[in-house]
Design a protein around this motif. Structure first.
Motif, mmCIF file in Angstrom:
data_model
loop_
_atom_site.group_PDB
_atom_site.id
_atom_site.type_symbol
_atom_site.label_atom_id
_atom_site.label_comp_id
_atom_site.label_asym_id
_atom_site.label_seq_id
_atom_site.Cartn_x
_atom_site.Cartn_y
_atom_site.Cartn_z
ATOM 1 N N GLU A 208 0.819 -1.215 0.000
ATOM 2 C CA GLU A 208 0.000 0.000 0.000
ATOM 3 C C GLU A 208 0.851 1.263 0.000
ATOM 4 O OE1 GLU A 208 -3.732 2.027 2.478
ATOM 5 O OE2 GLU A 208 -2.910 0.072 3.083
ATOM 6 N N TRP A 211 1.985 2.090 -3.582
ATOM 7 C CA TRP A 211 0.937 2.570 -4.485
ATOM 8 C C TRP A 211 0.432 3.940 -4.090
ATOM 9 C CZ3 TRP A 211 0.691 0.856 -9.064
ATOM 10 C CH2 TRP A 211 1.092 -0.457 -9.336
ATOM 11 N N ARG A 212 0.337 4.222 -2.807
ATOM 12 C CA ARG A 212 -0.122 5.549 -2.401
ATOM 13 C C ARG A 212 0.945 6.609 -2.665
ATOM 14 N NH1 ARG A 212 -4.990 5.726 -0.308
ATOM 15 N NH2 ARG A 212 -5.917 3.912 0.739
ATOM 16 N N SER A 213 2.208 6.170 -2.776
ATOM 17 C CA SER A 213 3.273 7.130 -3.078
ATOM 18 C C SER A 213 3.343 7.481 -4.565
ATOM 19 C CB SER A 213 4.635 6.580 -2.620
ATOM 20 O OG SER A 213 5.074 5.515 -3.458
ATOM 21 N N ILE A 215 0.521 7.027 -6.807
ATOM 22 C CA ILE A 215 -0.790 7.442 -7.300
ATOM 23 C C ILE A 215 -1.526 8.167 -6.171
ATOM 24 C CG2 ILE A 215 -2.993 6.747 -8.313
ATOM 25 C CD1 ILE A 215 -1.647 4.153 -9.219
ATOM 26 N N HIS A 216 -1.884 9.415 -6.407
ATOM 27 C CA HIS A 216 -2.621 10.180 -5.409
ATOM 28 C C HIS A 216 -4.109 9.919 -5.633
ATOM 29 C CE1 HIS A 216 -3.102 14.285 -3.166
ATOM 30 N NE2 HIS A 216 -3.704 13.276 -2.563
ATOM 31 N N PHE A 217 -4.576 8.826 -5.085
ATOM 32 C CA PHE A 217 -5.963 8.419 -5.294
ATOM 33 C C PHE A 217 -6.948 9.485 -4.818
ATOM 34 C CE2 PHE A 217 -3.692 4.310 -4.919
ATOM 35 C CZ PHE A 217 -4.065 3.744 -6.123
ATOM 36 N N ASP A 218 -6.658 10.096 -3.668
ATOM 37 C CA ASP A 218 -7.580 11.090 -3.118
ATOM 38 C C ASP A 218 -7.724 12.298 -4.033
ATOM 39 O OD1 ASP A 218 -8.052 9.510 -0.925
ATOM 40 O OD2 ASP A 218 -6.517 10.470 0.318
ATOM 41 N N ALA A 219 -6.655 12.633 -4.759
ATOM 42 C CA ALA A 219 -6.728 13.775 -5.672
ATOM 43 C C ALA A 219 -7.717 13.513 -6.801
ATOM 44 C CB ALA A 219 -5.341 14.082 -6.252
ATOM 45 N N GLU A 222 -10.995 14.303 -5.288
ATOM 46 C CA GLU A 222 -11.128 15.743 -5.029
ATOM 47 C C GLU A 222 -11.427 16.525 -6.303
ATOM 48 O OE1 GLU A 222 -7.469 16.747 -3.186
ATOM 49 O OE2 GLU A 222 -7.864 15.547 -1.384
ATOM 50 N N HIS A 223 -10.857 16.086 -7.412
ATOM 51 C CA HIS A 223 -11.068 16.780 -8.682
ATOM 52 C C HIS A 223 -12.301 16.270 -9.427
ATOM 53 C CE1 HIS A 223 -7.422 19.214 -8.676
ATOM 54 N NE2 HIS A 223 -6.731 18.140 -8.293
#
Length: 274
Positions: A208, A211-213, A215-219, A222-223
């Protein structure tokens, strides 16, 4: 006129490309108008071999070709866990067929090359199970790794046909750290899942933190590019056992295809619309 004289008299006709049997005419088969036929041949050759081995469903494992067992940092860990997963999934999933004629389910399938793909094929080999290598021709020559089952080691010219065979029997996708090619396969399956063009197969991302480093999934949320609920299309795991647990939680059934067992390969492909 003797046969020898006849052959000399007809030398120009016999040497003409138009006189070649079409199926044996390499220049014709590799010509631009035959592109569709070559595409069909790539599908059917692979399909026939998979059916002969009773492969009904697969677990697709993807990840970087640049990761080795002796790599620095996390590389060695990623390789070892991919090998462990290939072994335990083959032992528990249904790839080792007990009786002749029974279908094989959850057979490990990879891109056939080195790195993570080799590790997963190696694990399946250690379990005594067959595994698949879907290789593709590249400008820099890719050689198949030594662990995929020889009769299930394929080489594609067309990326699109390779992708189709990777997707059409997949009961799950397990994605280890990787680069452009790995991201391509990941988002291909995520898109099919998001749009309903593929069944609700579990997708597990290994490590995890990695992958979080990258791909900024939250962005994306947010967009407004994806829904928050789209994050439920995949799960994370940090070791081989964790991957298996996530697959079971996502609906994977050991020894069974994601579709009804009665479906043939042809119907399976049509039903999945892939």
């Amino acid at each position: 006129m003797t046969p020898e004289e006849q052959e000399r008299a007809n030398a120009a006709q016999l040497a003409s490309p138009s006189y070649r049997i079409a199926a044996l005419d390499r220049d014709f088969l590799l010509s631009e108008p035959l592109r569709g036929v070559r595409f069909l041949l790539e599908y059917e050759k692979t399909e026939s071999a998979l059916q002969a081995w009773g492969v009904r469903s697969t677990l697709v494992v993807f990840g970087s070709a640049r990761i080795g067992a002796d790599g620095a940092g996390r590389h060695a860990y990623w390789y070892e866990e991919a090998r462990k997963f290939g072994k335990l999934a083959s032992e528990r999933g249904g790839a080792i067929r007990g009786e002749v004629g029974q279908p094989r389910d959850n057979v490990i399938a990879t891109g056939g090359g080195p790195g993570i793909m080799q590790a997963a094929n190696q694990g399946a080999f250690e379990a005594g199970a067959p595994s698949i290598g879907f290789n593709v021709t590249l400008p820099h020559e890719q050689f198949p790794n030594p662990w995929s089952t020889p009769e299930l080691t394929f080489q594609f010219h067309y990326f699109a046909m390779r992708k189709m065979h990777l997707a059409m029997r997949a009961n799950a996708l397990i994605v280890f750290p990787g680069g452009f090619g790995t991201l391509d396969e990941l988002f291909e399956i995520l898109t099919l899942r998001q749009t309903g063009k593929a069944p609700a197969i579990p997708i597990v991302l290994f490590d995890e933190a990695y992958w979080r480093s990258v791909i900024h999934f939250d962005a994306l949320i947010e967009h407004g590019m994806v829904r928050a609920s789209d994050m439920e299309l995949f799960a994370f795991a940090d070791d081989a056992e964790g991957v298996w647990t996530a697959l079971l939680a996502g609906g994977l059934k050991p020894g069974e295809s994601i579709e009804k067992p009665a479906l043939s390969h042809t119907k399976l492909a049509a039903k999945r619309d892939i």
